[in-house]
Scaffold this motif. Structure first.
Motif, PDB file in Angstrom:
ATOM      1  N   LEU A  11       0.830  -1.212   0.000  1.00  0.00           N
ATOM      2  CA  LEU A  11       0.000   0.000   0.000  1.00  0.00           C
ATOM      3  C   LEU A  11       0.861   1.256   0.000  1.00  0.00           C
ATOM      4  CD1 LEU A  11      -2.770   1.345   0.203  1.00  0.00           C
ATOM      5  CD2 LEU A  11      -2.620   1.097   2.700  1.00  0.00           C
ATOM      6  N   VAL A  12       1.878   1.280   0.853  1.00  0.00           N
ATOM      7  CA  VAL A  12       2.743   2.460   0.962  1.00  0.00           C
ATOM      8  C   VAL A  12       3.599   2.624  -0.295  1.00  0.00           C
ATOM      9  CG1 VAL A  12       4.628   3.518   2.264  1.00  0.00           C
ATOM     10  CG2 VAL A  12       2.798   2.314   3.472  1.00  0.00           C
ATOM     11  N   LEU A  13       4.233   1.531  -0.728  1.00  0.00           N
ATOM     12  CA  LEU A  13       5.124   1.603  -1.879  1.00  0.00           C
ATOM     13  C   LEU A  13       4.362   1.874  -3.172  1.00  0.00           C
ATOM     14  CD1 LEU A  13       8.148   1.359  -2.420  1.00  0.00           C
ATOM     15  CD2 LEU A  13       7.828  -1.088  -2.870  1.00  0.00           C
ATOM     16  N   ASP A  14       3.175   1.294  -3.282  1.00  0.00           N
ATOM     17  CA  ASP A  14       2.326   1.533  -4.449  1.00  0.00           C
ATOM     18  C   ASP A  14       2.028   3.024  -4.593  1.00  0.00           C
ATOM     19  OD1 ASP A  14       1.523  -0.180  -6.422  1.00  0.00           O
ATOM     20  OD2 ASP A  14      -0.433  -0.625  -5.574  1.00  0.00           O
ATOM     21  N   TYR A  15       1.535   3.612  -3.504  1.00  0.00           N
ATOM     22  CA  TYR A  15       1.188   5.033  -3.536  1.00  0.00           C
ATOM     23  C   TYR A  15       2.423   5.894  -3.822  1.00  0.00           C
ATOM     24  CZ  TYR A  15      -0.826   9.513  -2.173  1.00  0.00           C
ATOM     25  OH  TYR A  15      -1.258  10.813  -2.171  1.00  0.00           O
ATOM     26  N   GLY A  16       3.541   5.528  -3.190  1.00  0.00           N
ATOM     27  CA  GLY A  16       4.754   6.313  -3.370  1.00  0.00           C
ATOM     28  C   GLY A  16       5.274   6.290  -4.792  1.00  0.00           C
TER      29      GLY A  16
ATOM     30  N   VAL B 171       3.633   5.292  -7.612  1.00  0.00           N
ATOM     31  CA  VAL B 171       2.658   5.714  -8.623  1.00  0.00           C
ATOM     32  C   VAL B 171       2.544   7.241  -8.644  1.00  0.00           C
ATOM     33  CG1 VAL B 171       0.215   5.696  -9.284  1.00  0.00           C
ATOM     34  CG2 VAL B 171       1.353   3.567  -8.632  1.00  0.00           C
ATOM     35  N   TYR B 172       2.413   7.851  -7.460  1.00  0.00           N
ATOM     36  CA  TYR B 172       2.188   9.295  -7.367  1.00  0.00           C
ATOM     37  C   TYR B 172       3.463  10.100  -7.134  1.00  0.00           C
ATOM     38  CZ  TYR B 172      -2.893   8.775  -7.256  1.00  0.00           C
ATOM     39  OH  TYR B 172      -4.203   8.503  -7.569  1.00  0.00           O
ATOM     40  N   GLY B 173       4.570   9.434  -6.842  1.00  0.00           N
ATOM     41  CA  GLY B 173       5.802  10.158  -6.538  1.00  0.00           C
ATOM     42  C   GLY B 173       5.821  10.730  -5.144  1.00  0.00           C
ATOM     43  N   ALA B 174       5.163  10.059  -4.207  1.00  0.00           N
ATOM     44  CA  ALA B 174       5.121  10.520  -2.816  1.00  0.00           C
ATOM     45  C   ALA B 174       6.338   9.998  -2.047  1.00  0.00           C
ATOM     46  CB  ALA B 174       3.832  10.040  -2.155  1.00  0.00           C
ATOM     47  N   PHE B 175       6.549  10.554  -0.869  1.00  0.00           N
ATOM     48  CA  PHE B 175       7.615  10.133   0.055  1.00  0.00           C
ATOM     49  C   PHE B 175       9.011  10.253  -0.572  1.00  0.00           C
ATOM     50  CE2 PHE B 175       3.998   6.999   0.568  1.00  0.00           C
ATOM     51  CZ  PHE B 175       3.334   7.744   1.536  1.00  0.00           C
ATOM     52  N   GLY B 176       9.162  11.170  -1.513  1.00  0.00           N
ATOM     53  CA  GLY B 176      10.457  11.363  -2.152  1.00  0.00           C
ATOM     54  C   GLY B 176      10.793  10.337  -3.209  1.00  0.00           C
ATOM     55  N   LEU B 177       9.838   9.454  -3.559  1.00  0.00           N
ATOM     56  CA  LEU B 177      10.062   8.428  -4.583  1.00  0.00           C
ATOM     57  C   LEU B 177       9.723   8.986  -5.959  1.00  0.00           C
ATOM     58  CD1 LEU B 177       8.469   5.399  -2.687  1.00  0.00           C
ATOM     59  CD2 LEU B 177      10.908   5.814  -3.068  1.00  0.00           C
ATOM     60  N   PRO B 178      10.267   8.411  -7.024  1.00  0.00           N
ATOM     61  CA  PRO B 178       9.957   8.890  -8.372  1.00  0.00           C
ATOM     62  C   PRO B 178       8.506   8.607  -8.753  1.00  0.00           C
ATOM     63  CG  PRO B 178      11.257   6.878  -8.476  1.00  0.00           C
ATOM     64  CD  PRO B 178      11.261   7.313  -7.043  1.00  0.00           C
ATOM     65  N   GLU B 179       7.903   9.510  -9.517  1.00  0.00           N
ATOM     66  CA  GLU B 179       6.521   9.331  -9.978  1.00  0.00           C
ATOM     67  C   GLU B 179       6.539   8.492 -11.260  1.00  0.00           C
ATOM     68  OE1 GLU B 179       2.674  12.029 -11.419  1.00  0.00           O
ATOM     69  OE2 GLU B 179       4.425  12.988 -10.507  1.00  0.00           O
ATOM     70  N   LEU B 180       6.086   7.236 -11.166  1.00  0.00           N
ATOM     71  CA  LEU B 180       6.192   6.298 -12.290  1.00  0.00           C
ATOM     72  C   LEU B 180       4.842   5.863 -12.846  1.00  0.00           C
ATOM     73  CD1 LEU B 180       9.026   3.979 -10.882  1.00  0.00           C
ATOM     74  CD2 LEU B 180       9.255   5.925 -12.454  1.00  0.00           C
ATOM     75  N   GLY B 181       3.743   6.243 -12.216  1.00  0.00           N
ATOM     76  CA  GLY B 181       2.429   5.843 -12.708  1.00  0.00           C
ATOM     77  C   GLY B 181       2.246   4.327 -12.641  1.00  0.00           C
ATOM     78  N   ALA B 182       1.658   3.746 -13.700  1.00  0.00           N
ATOM     79  CA  ALA B 182       1.401   2.308 -13.741  1.00  0.00           C
ATOM     80  C   ALA B 182       2.695   1.502 -13.620  1.00  0.00           C
ATOM     81  CB  ALA B 182       0.674   1.946 -15.028  1.00  0.00           C
ATOM     82  N   GLU B 183       3.787   2.052 -14.151  1.00  0.00           N
ATOM     83  CA  GLU B 183       5.079   1.373 -14.040  1.00  0.00           C
ATOM     84  C   GLU B 183       5.483   1.211 -12.571  1.00  0.00           C
ATOM     85  OE1 GLU B 183       9.745   2.150 -15.272  1.00  0.00           O
ATOM     86  OE2 GLU B 183       8.158   3.106 -16.452  1.00  0.00           O
ATOM     87  N   GLY B 184       5.130   2.206 -11.744  1.00  0.00           N
ATOM     88  CA  GLY B 184       5.427   2.118 -10.317  1.00  0.00           C
ATOM     89  C   GLY B 184       4.701   0.963  -9.653  1.00  0.00           C
ATOM     90  N   ALA B 185       3.438   0.728 -10.049  1.00  0.00           N
ATOM     91  CA  ALA B 185       2.676  -0.394  -9.492  1.00  0.00           C
ATOM     92  C   ALA B 185       3.287  -1.727  -9.911  1.00  0.00           C
ATOM     93  CB  ALA B 185       1.224  -0.316  -9.950  1.00  0.00           C
ATOM     94  N   ALA B 186       3.762  -1.792 -11.157  1.00  0.00           N
ATOM     95  CA  ALA B 186       4.396  -3.033 -11.640  1.00  0.00           C
ATOM     96  C   ALA B 186       5.682  -3.318 -10.862  1.00  0.00           C
ATOM     97  CB  ALA B 186       4.682  -2.929 -13.133  1.00  0.00           C
ATOM     98  N   TRP B 187       6.494  -2.273 -10.637  1.00  0.00           N
ATOM     99  CA  TRP B 187       7.725  -2.458  -9.871  1.00  0.00           C
ATOM    100  C   TRP B 187       7.419  -2.826  -8.418  1.00  0.00           C
ATOM    101  CZ3 TRP B 187      12.092  -3.785 -11.607  1.00  0.00           C
ATOM    102  CH2 TRP B 187      12.599  -3.295 -12.821  1.00  0.00           C
ATOM    103  N   THR B 188       6.361  -2.236  -7.859  1.00  0.00           N
ATOM    104  CA  THR B 188       5.965  -2.572  -6.491  1.00  0.00           C
ATOM    105  C   THR B 188       5.630  -4.054  -6.377  1.00  0.00           C
ATOM    106  OG1 THR B 188       5.118  -0.357  -6.025  1.00  0.00           O
ATOM    107  CG2 THR B 188       4.251  -2.148  -4.687  1.00  0.00           C
TER     108      THR B 188
END
Length: 473
Positions: free
Chosen positions: A197-202, A204-221
């Motif tokens: 939940l935390v990593l997905d949001y971070g 996808v949206y670029g929260a918590f200082g993480l890069p904003e990756l969108g759907a790619e962020g969910a795949a990496w999570t």
């Protein structure tokens, strides 16, 4: 009897003494089976639900960020999920043979099942990684638009990296469930959902200082979480205090020959789950041909069915272990009782879970959509759930009972007949020829599930009436 290690560490759960064969089952034996069934099923169910909840979280997070990204992610998941489900089937023999060894009070043999399965799981993971990595050709062959083909293909590559981890985790979880130790897998899944939940949001949206990756962020999570779960459960098994009882650290030499029986049990289970998944995929395509409203309604109803099916899956897995332990003891009456208790309990629980959908279909439909046409169509199929839930859950419990009893290909043939030869043509006929629309698809599921649970119950009656052959080593 099981001997505790000399260093004072706890031994595995005690093995029940052999019950004297008798045609009558006292109430205390039924209560014992019910107690053990729910003790095993609850953590397994939570773990199975956790797998689906992670996917739901991905859908909600990405869907609120970018609807196009959600489409890409859903398409990318199609080949990955199909192969992962097939892998779960291929590794089912780990749980079954582990429970057989536990029934014989042979802990070294149980450990050998796990040690021989681990290289096999890695091999499956690598093969499925290659297939998932090449998913783009599938998207082209099925006529997906160029943007979906390109973006979904890239997401599938990211997801493919987590395939070996998924196979390692499944092997470890099945081993522990066969030992009647499902709690570590449950705790791992709860922790994974919190991190997801935390990593997905971070990401996808670029929260918590993480890069904003969108759907790619969910795949990496998803990929990172799968490796986290694999290493965590693998570490638990390697470091558990009773590892010497099972010979956990005795190496993997001769694994191909030693995994022969587990692999052959898995071939049947993999084929069975692959056929069932393919049949439901065909029904999804039928719904798509009916239009957006039909596809949306079918999706809502199938989401509810999938959520409740995870409960049935937990009970079915516990049934397989209970039957397998009695089979390992060569206690035929207790094996039969374990199977029937598991089947009837699963059907009863699923019927109770279907009641809210039958009594309040409008309220359930409103949770997913505000579209009046979609709600009306969804309501027309939710009222069928008191038939679908018990029969679909029951057939899963019955097929797991049969596999726990060492029956392999007969259940697979019954699945072939029920889902490929009955559900698909009947669903098509009722939906298109008779013009029933989406309800026709679900009546096809009703008929197929009734045939499946009836046929599998009859088969279990036959198998559980036979003497259990002497075990060969």
């Amino acid at each position: 009897m099981t001997i505790a290690p000399q260093d004072g560490t706890p031994a595995p759960p005690p093995i029940e003494p052999k019950a004297s064969p008798t045609p009558l089952y006292p109430n205390n034996r039924v209560r014992r089976h019910l107690s053990e069934l729910f003790r095993l099923a609850l953590p397994v169910t939570i773990a199975r639900l956790g797998m689906l909840i992670m996917s739901v979280v991905d859908t909600i997070v990405v869907g609120n960020y970018d609807s196009a990204g959600l489409a890409y992610l859903n398409v990318a998941h199609a080949p990955f999920t199909t192969l992962m489900v097939t892998g779960i089937g291929l590794l089912t023999g780990v749980m079954i043979l582990t429970s057989h060894a536990v029934g014989r009070d042979n802990m070294i043999e149980a450990g050998l099942v796990w040690r021989s399965a681990m290289p096999y799981a890695v091999l499956i993971g690598i093969l499925f990684t290659i297939l998932t990595w090449q998913s783009q050709w599938l998207f082209i062959a099925t006529g997906q638009p160029d943007d979906i083909t390109q973006n979904a293909g890239e997401l599938a590559m990211i997801l493919s990296i987590g395939m070996p981890a998924a196979m390692i985790y499944i092997t470890c979880a099945f081993f522990l469930e066969g030992l009647q130790r499902p709690l570590p897998g449950m705790m791992m899944m709860i922790g994974a959902n919190a991190i997801n939940l935390v990593l997905d949001y971070g990401l996808v949206y670029g929260a918590f200082g993480l890069p904003e990756l969108g759907a790619e962020g969910a795949a990496w999570t998803s990929t990172v979480i799968r490796w986290f779960m694999a290493f965590s459960l693998l570490g638990y098994i390697l470091l558990m205090k009773s590892h010497s009882l099972y010979g956990i650290r005795n190496g993997f030499s001769g694994w191909w020959r030693a995994s022969h029986k587990a692999r052959h049990l898995g071939y049947a289970a993999g084929a069975s789950q692959g056929m069932e998944t393919s049949a439901f995929a065909a029904m999804q395509l039928f719904a798509g041909r009916l239009g957006v409203v039909a596809a949306a309604s079918y999706g809502i109803a199938m989401t509810m069915l999938a959520l409740m099916f995870m409960v049935a899956l937990g009970l079915a897995s516990a049934t397989s272990v209970r039957v397998g332990i009695a089979y390992g003891r060569r206690d035929r009456p207790d094996m039969a009782l374990a199977g029937w208790v598991g089947l009837l309990t699963t059907m009863a629980v699923m019927f109770v879970l279907s009641a809210p959908l039958y009594l309040f279909p409008n309220a359930v439909a409103h949770l997913f959509t505000k579209d009046g046409a979609v709600i009306l169509t969804t309501v027309s199929v939710l009222v069928l759930m008191p038939i679908i839930f018990p029969t679909d859950g029951g057939q899963n419990a019955a097929i797991n009972a049969l596999r726990g009893a060492g029956d392999t290909w007969a259940p697979t043939i019954l699945h072939l007949v029920s889902y490929l030869c009955i559900m698909i043509p009947v669903g098509y006929y009722l939906t298109f020829t008779q013009g029933m629309g989406v309800p026709g698809l679900f009546w096809g599921i009703v008929i197929a599930s009734l045939v499946a649970v009836s046929g599998l119950a009859i088969r279990f009656k036959i198998v559980s009436s036979r003497p259990i052959a002497a075990h060969t080593h």
